[in-house]
Design a protein around this motif. Structure first.
Motif, PDB file in Angstrom:
ATOM      1  N   PHE A   7      31.116  61.884  39.653  1.00 36.77           N
ATOM      2  CA  PHE A   7      30.265  62.640  38.735  1.00 36.77           C
ATOM      3  C   PHE A   7      30.175  61.946  37.379  1.00 36.77           C
ATOM      4  O   PHE A   7      29.106  61.873  36.772  1.00 36.77           O
ATOM      5  N   ARG A   8      31.309  61.424  36.903  1.00 35.49           N
ATOM      6  CA  ARG A   8      31.302  60.733  35.604  1.00 35.49           C
ATOM      7  C   ARG A   8      30.394  59.506  35.656  1.00 35.49           C
ATOM      8  O   ARG A   8      29.634  59.257  34.706  1.00 35.49           O
ATOM      9  N   ALA A   9      30.463  58.767  36.737  1.00 31.27           N
ATOM     10  CA  ALA A   9      29.621  57.575  36.874  1.00 31.27           C
ATOM     11  C   ALA A   9      28.143  57.938  36.802  1.00 31.27           C
ATOM     12  O   ALA A   9      27.338  57.214  36.192  1.00 31.27           O
ATOM     13  N   LEU A  10      27.778  59.045  37.438  1.00 34.69           N
ATOM     14  CA  LEU A  10      26.387  59.498  37.388  1.00 34.69           C
ATOM     15  C   LEU A  10      25.980  59.909  35.980  1.00 34.69           C
ATOM     16  O   LEU A  10      24.890  59.591  35.507  1.00 34.69           O
ATOM     17  N   LEU A  11      26.864  60.646  35.315  1.00 33.99           N
ATOM     18  CA  LEU A  11      26.524  61.218  34.014  1.00 33.99           C
ATOM     19  C   LEU A  11      26.538  60.183  32.888  1.00 33.99           C
ATOM     20  O   LEU A  11      25.702  60.230  31.979  1.00 33.99           O
ATOM     21  N   ASP A  12      27.476  59.244  32.954  1.00 31.46           N
ATOM     22  CA  ASP A  12      27.655  58.311  31.842  1.00 31.46           C
ATOM     23  C   ASP A  12      26.499  57.337  31.671  1.00 31.46           C
ATOM     24  O   ASP A  12      26.327  56.767  30.588  1.00 31.46           O
ATOM     25  N   ILE A  13      25.716  57.121  32.731  1.00 31.73           N
ATOM     26  CA  ILE A  13      24.597  56.186  32.592  1.00 31.73           C
ATOM     27  C   ILE A  13      23.366  56.852  31.982  1.00 31.73           C
ATOM     28  O   ILE A  13      22.378  56.172  31.687  1.00 31.73           O
ATOM     29  N   GLU A  14      23.424  58.163  31.793  1.00 32.63           N
ATOM     30  CA  GLU A  14      22.297  58.880  31.201  1.00 32.63           C
ATOM     31  C   GLU A  14      22.395  58.860  29.685  1.00 32.63           C
ATOM     32  O   GLU A  14      23.460  59.103  29.124  1.00 32.63           O
ATOM     33  N   ASP A  15      21.279  58.583  29.011  1.00 31.79           N
ATOM     34  CA  ASP A  15      21.285  58.459  27.556  1.00 31.79           C
ATOM     35  C   ASP A  15      21.560  59.779  26.841  1.00 31.79           C
ATOM     36  O   ASP A  15      22.048  59.788  25.709  1.00 31.79           O
ATOM     37  N   ASP A  16      21.234  60.897  27.499  1.00 34.15           N
ATOM     38  CA  ASP A  16      21.330  62.196  26.826  1.00 34.15           C
ATOM     39  C   ASP A  16      22.537  63.023  27.276  1.00 34.15           C
ATOM     40  O   ASP A  16      22.652  64.198  26.923  1.00 34.15           O
ATOM     41  N   ILE A  17      23.439  62.412  28.069  1.00 33.40           N
ATOM     42  CA  ILE A  17      24.593  63.142  28.587  1.00 33.40           C
ATOM     43  C   ILE A  17      25.875  62.364  28.310  1.00 33.40           C
ATOM     44  O   ILE A  17      25.909  61.139  28.482  1.00 33.40           O
ATOM     45  N   GLU A  18      26.915  63.081  27.894  1.00 33.89           N
ATOM     46  CA  GLU A  18      28.207  62.459  27.612  1.00 33.89           C
ATOM     47  C   GLU A  18      29.328  63.300  28.229  1.00 33.89           C
ATOM     48  O   GLU A  18      29.392  64.511  28.019  1.00 33.89           O
TER      49      GLU A  18
END
Length: 220
Positions: A17-28
């Motif tokens: 899940f972190r790998a998916l989320l961390d590549i998004e510019d608007d999600i941390e």
């Protein structure tokens, strides 16, 4: 920036899940926890927008963690999304009753997962109309003692009408069409009803509507 807390006892799943989320510019991703008690502490420390919480964990399960987050005024801005392996079941209903904004099945497609995080961050419930109807049919419709919140008497007739339509699984646009008002006005009625009924979100509004007797379950 959407700030996310991951709470799951499976490290590999958290990493995915972190790998998916961390590549998004608007999600941390601001923190990770391996059990509900640690997740609760991190929620209080980081005040995330979204807490993705596994429903079954050691020490403190996802339902109780959700209940404690929902009961804490300092965490009013934290939207809990339950993670489950099993789809719609009794545990999910108990989590929604405890204060979750919605739920996700862990084998969800990546693009759907990211969309769901953004939806929850806006404060919208992650309950599609079809899911709402299934939820009502399978769990809320079971005979139980009515729970009548004090705010029920404070609803205007239009707010009451909007709540009934939400509980029937209609979207804001469908409610607006049914009530012959604009979608913005429909959303205003719903938001005011949520405030009066102390419902954190749309999911809570559905539960309150049925448990208070405002809406009667369908008979089969």
């Amino acid at each position: 920036m959407i700030r996310v807390l991951l709470v799951d006892d499976q490290a590999l799943l958290r990493s995915g899940f972190r790998a998916l989320l961390d590549i998004e510019d608007d999600i941390e991703v601001v923190a990770e926890a391996a059990d509900g008690l640690q997740g609760l502490a991190l929620a209080r420390r980081h005040l995330p927008d979204i807490a993705l919480i596994d429903i079954q964990m050691p020490v403190l399960d996802g339902i109780e963690a959700t209940r404690l987050i929902a009961a804490d005024p300092a965490l009013a801005g934290v939207h809990v999304v339950i993670l489950t392996n099993y789809g719609l079941d009794e545990h999910v209903f108990h989590a929604l009753r405890a204060g979750a904004a919605g739920f996700l099945v862990k084998d969800i497609e990546p693009e759907d997962f990211l969309h769901a995080v953004r939806v929850a961050a806006r404060g919208d419930a992650l309950l599609a109309p079809s899911i709402t109807r299934r939820l009502i049919d399978r769990y809320v419709a079971e005979p139980q003692h009515l729970r009548v919140p004090t705010g029920l008497r404070e609803l205007t007739s239009r707010e009451r009408e909007a709540v009934v339509l939400v509980a029937q699984g209609l979207s804001n646009d469908e409610i607006a069409a049914r009530m012959v008002i604009s979608p913005l006005t429909a959303k205003t009625h719903i938001n005011r009803a949520m405030a009066k009924l102390h419902a954190r979100d749309r999911a809570q509004l559905v539960v309150v509507a049925y448990e208070s007797g405002l809406v009667a379950p369908r008979q089969h």
